[in-house]
Design a protein around this motif. Sequence first.
Motif, short mmCIF file in Angstrom:
data_model
loop_
_atom_site.label_atom_id
_atom_site.label_comp_id
_atom_site.label_asym_id
_atom_site.label_seq_id
_atom_site.Cartn_x
_atom_site.Cartn_y
_atom_site.Cartn_z
N ASN A 1 0.72 -1.23 0.05
CA ASN A 1 0.00 -0.01 0.14
C ASN A 1 0.86 1.37 0.05
OD1 ASN A 1 -2.58 -1.24 -0.12
ND2 ASN A 1 -2.63 -1.46 2.18
N ALA A 2 1.93 1.27 0.77
CA ALA A 2 2.76 2.51 0.99
C ALA A 2 3.39 2.77 -0.33
CB ALA A 2 3.68 2.37 2.05
N ALA A 3 3.98 1.49 -0.92
CA ALA A 3 4.58 1.77 -2.14
C ALA A 3 3.93 1.76 -3.60
CB ALA A 3 5.70 0.60 -2.49
N LYS A 4 2.44 1.81 -3.32
CA LYS A 4 1.65 1.46 -4.47
C LYS A 4 2.22 0.50 -5.59
CE LYS A 4 -0.48 5.99 -3.97
NZ LYS A 4 0.01 6.26 -2.57
N ALA A 5 2.57 -0.74 -5.03
CA ALA A 5 3.41 -1.72 -5.73
C ALA A 5 2.86 -3.03 -5.57
CB ALA A 5 4.89 -1.62 -5.49
N ILE A 6 2.96 -3.95 -6.39
CA ILE A 6 2.75 -5.17 -6.26
C ILE A 6 3.78 -5.88 -5.46
CG2 ILE A 6 2.44 -7.58 -7.41
CD1 ILE A 6 1.41 -5.92 -9.98
N VAL A 7 3.30 -6.45 -4.27
CA VAL A 7 4.70 -7.24 -3.61
C VAL A 7 4.60 -8.75 -3.79
CG1 VAL A 7 5.66 -7.37 -1.29
CG2 VAL A 7 4.82 -5.21 -2.13
N ILE A 8 5.69 -9.22 -4.06
CA ILE A 8 5.73 -10.96 -4.06
C ILE A 8 6.58 -11.03 -2.92
CG2 ILE A 8 6.40 -12.65 -5.40
CD1 ILE A 8 6.08 -10.85 -7.74
N SER A 9 6.00 -11.71 -1.99
CA SER A 9 6.58 -12.46 -0.50
C SER A 9 7.24 -13.70 -0.88
CB SER A 9 5.76 -11.98 0.61
OG SER A 9 6.47 -12.24 1.83
N VAL A 10 8.58 -13.98 -0.46
CA VAL A 10 9.09 -15.10 -0.94
C VAL A 10 9.13 -16.10 0.09
CG1 VAL A 10 10.92 -16.26 -2.03
CG2 VAL A 10 10.10 -14.00 -2.90
N GLU A 11 8.86 -17.39 0.16
CA GLU A 11 9.07 -18.32 1.14
C GLU A 11 10.05 -19.20 0.52
OE1 GLU A 11 8.00 -18.62 4.37
OE2 GLU A 11 5.79 -19.26 3.86
N TYR A 12 11.40 -18.53 0.72
CA TYR A 12 12.72 -19.34 0.79
C TYR A 12 13.02 -20.46 1.63
CZ TYR A 12 14.76 -15.80 3.94
OH TYR A 12 14.97 -15.10 4.83
N ARG A 13 13.78 -21.12 1.14
CA ARG A 13 13.93 -22.62 1.95
C ARG A 13 15.03 -21.89 3.16
NH1 ARG A 13 16.62 -26.27 -2.28
NH2 ARG A 13 16.92 -24.61 -3.16
N LEU A 14 14.85 -22.72 4.41
CA LEU A 14 15.61 -22.18 5.73
C LEU A 14 16.79 -22.98 6.09
CD1 LEU A 14 12.49 -20.66 7.65
CD2 LEU A 14 14.03 -19.49 6.38
N ALA A 15 17.61 -22.64 6.67
CA ALA A 15 18.66 -23.45 7.31
C ALA A 15 18.11 -23.74 8.78
CB ALA A 15 19.88 -22.55 7.29
N PRO A 16 18.80 -24.90 9.18
CA PRO A 16 19.85 -25.63 8.71
C PRO A 16 19.55 -26.59 7.86
CG PRO A 16 19.10 -26.48 11.03
CD PRO A 16 18.38 -25.18 10.58
N ILE A 17 18.12 -26.83 7.85
CA ILE A 17 17.60 -28.10 6.84
C ILE A 17 18.17 -27.76 5.41
CG2 ILE A 17 15.61 -29.14 5.69
CD1 ILE A 17 14.06 -28.71 8.59
N SER A 18 18.12 -26.46 5.01
CA SER A 18 18.73 -26.10 3.67
C SER A 18 19.61 -24.96 3.64
CB SER A 18 17.36 -25.66 2.77
OG SER A 18 16.60 -26.72 2.45
N PRO A 19 20.90 -25.44 4.10
CA PRO A 19 21.70 -24.28 4.35
C PRO A 19 22.04 -23.58 2.97
CG PRO A 19 22.86 -26.40 4.25
CD PRO A 19 21.56 -26.62 4.19
N TRP A 20 22.89 -22.64 2.92
CA TRP A 20 23.41 -21.60 1.60
C TRP A 20 23.90 -22.62 0.52
CZ3 TRP A 20 28.18 -21.24 -0.58
CH2 TRP A 20 28.18 -20.20 -1.54
N PRO A 21 23.71 -22.75 -0.44
CA PRO A 21 22.79 -21.41 -1.04
C PRO A 21 21.57 -21.67 -1.45
CG PRO A 21 24.34 -22.84 -2.98
CD PRO A 21 24.40 -23.46 -1.61
N ALA A 22 20.87 -22.38 -0.94
CA ALA A 22 19.40 -22.75 -1.05
C ALA A 22 18.70 -21.24 -1.20
CB ALA A 22 19.01 -23.74 0.14
N ALA A 23 18.87 -20.72 -0.09
CA ALA A 23 18.00 -19.28 0.00
C ALA A 23 18.34 -18.53 -1.15
CB ALA A 23 18.31 -18.73 1.48
N VAL A 24 19.62 -18.36 -1.48
CA VAL A 24 20.11 -17.42 -2.80
C VAL A 24 19.47 -18.01 -3.90
CG1 VAL A 24 21.94 -16.79 -4.08
CG2 VAL A 24 22.14 -16.71 -1.33
N ASN A 25 19.56 -19.37 -4.00
CA ASN A 25 18.86 -19.88 -5.44
C ASN A 25 17.24 -19.74 -5.41
OD1 ASN A 25 21.34 -20.64 -6.22
ND2 ASN A 25 21.14 -22.84 -5.13
N ASP A 26 16.70 -19.63 -4.18
CA ASP A 26 15.51 -19.51 -4.19
C ASP A 26 15.13 -18.03 -4.50
OD1 ASP A 26 14.95 -22.19 -3.68
OD2 ASP A 26 14.53 -21.92 -1.79
N ALA A 27 15.87 -17.15 -3.88
CA ALA A 27 15.39 -15.73 -3.98
C ALA A 27 15.74 -15.32 -5.64
CB ALA A 27 16.57 -15.10 -3.24
#
Length: 357
Positions: A148-174
């Motif tokens: 609402n503030a930015a008057k923009a479409i926002v895509i909120s990403v559910e990237y994989r979390l550590a320690p189950i999925s360590p780096w670079p999983a979150a970077v790849n998902d991002a």
Amino acid sequence: MLSNNKHHKPAMKKYPKTTVLVIVLALLLAWTYSWTFTEHGRLDYRAALSLRLLSFTYDFQPDPDSDFRIPLPVNLIYSLSNLLPEEQVSKVRDVVMPGEEADVQARVYWPRGRHDNQPLPVIVYYHGGGFVVGSVDIFDPLTRALANAAKAIVISVEYRLAPISPWPAAVNDAYTALLWAEENALSLGGDPRKLVVAGDSAGGNLAAVTALKARDEGGPALAAQILYYPATDLTATDYPSIDKYSEGYGLSTGAREGFHRAYVPDVPNLRDAYISPLYAPDLRGLPPALILTAGFDPLTGAAQAYTARLREAGVAVTEQNYADTIHGFMSVALFPQRRSGLQATAVFLQQHLSGIR
């Protein structure tokens, strides 16, 4: 005759109950207000109250199949803030983005109000949580407010979390999310020329890294990057902000070290640009950046160092330090700095996106 008054006691003066209550409240206010005075300067009253009354640490086991534990700092001000009425947007939709390693879930928000059928900016948002905790649901209030503030479409990403999925999983998902956003911008009602990455804390790290990766790999052309108190240096040990604010202000040394052990457990070089963007050998060609920091935050020193490096590389940077508050303030609707931060975000985007036709 003499009057016998030797056992007579004067009556105690009785104060009205309301007067007593006012006195008690005034004393309580003075006592709690004294918490805003620290050895490092004045702290916002709301932040001080939350740190003294609503904060604790518990032993968190992010992976039930592992003995790995983190001393997780918890401040209930975030939960209380999320009890406020939900900010209304015009539409919300959950999506799944196909990825090479794993599908990535995300939630898309469209801002409220009429926009005259004009394509909107598209912000790909990565939530905070030390790469270990956090979710689209937890950050739903912030991403609604940002849309609402930015008057923009926002895509909120559910990237994989550590320690189950360590780096670079979150970077790849991002990065998968950014590619999906560019490909689907038009169908969402967005403008692919006004593509922005954003995030807070660990998510700010992912936003900065994604901007680097997009530049390095000839990926989507970004119009801007928005970094809220980003983690730009995972090697950080010797910044004055770490010396001053690592204990008693929410984000402790134990928590930071635990997050890093979970995220990059077997990586020998934490100066890899896609781990610690501060150490990228070249920052030229990156999109304009908005960097918001907090005064009482151990991450501020590294974030300010990243700001300086961006400017040296010729990147336009808008910087705002909220000197009287703590890490994570953008997630607390009860904090006035959150409202100011959203306004600063809107102004920044207007400044850098309005000329794109």
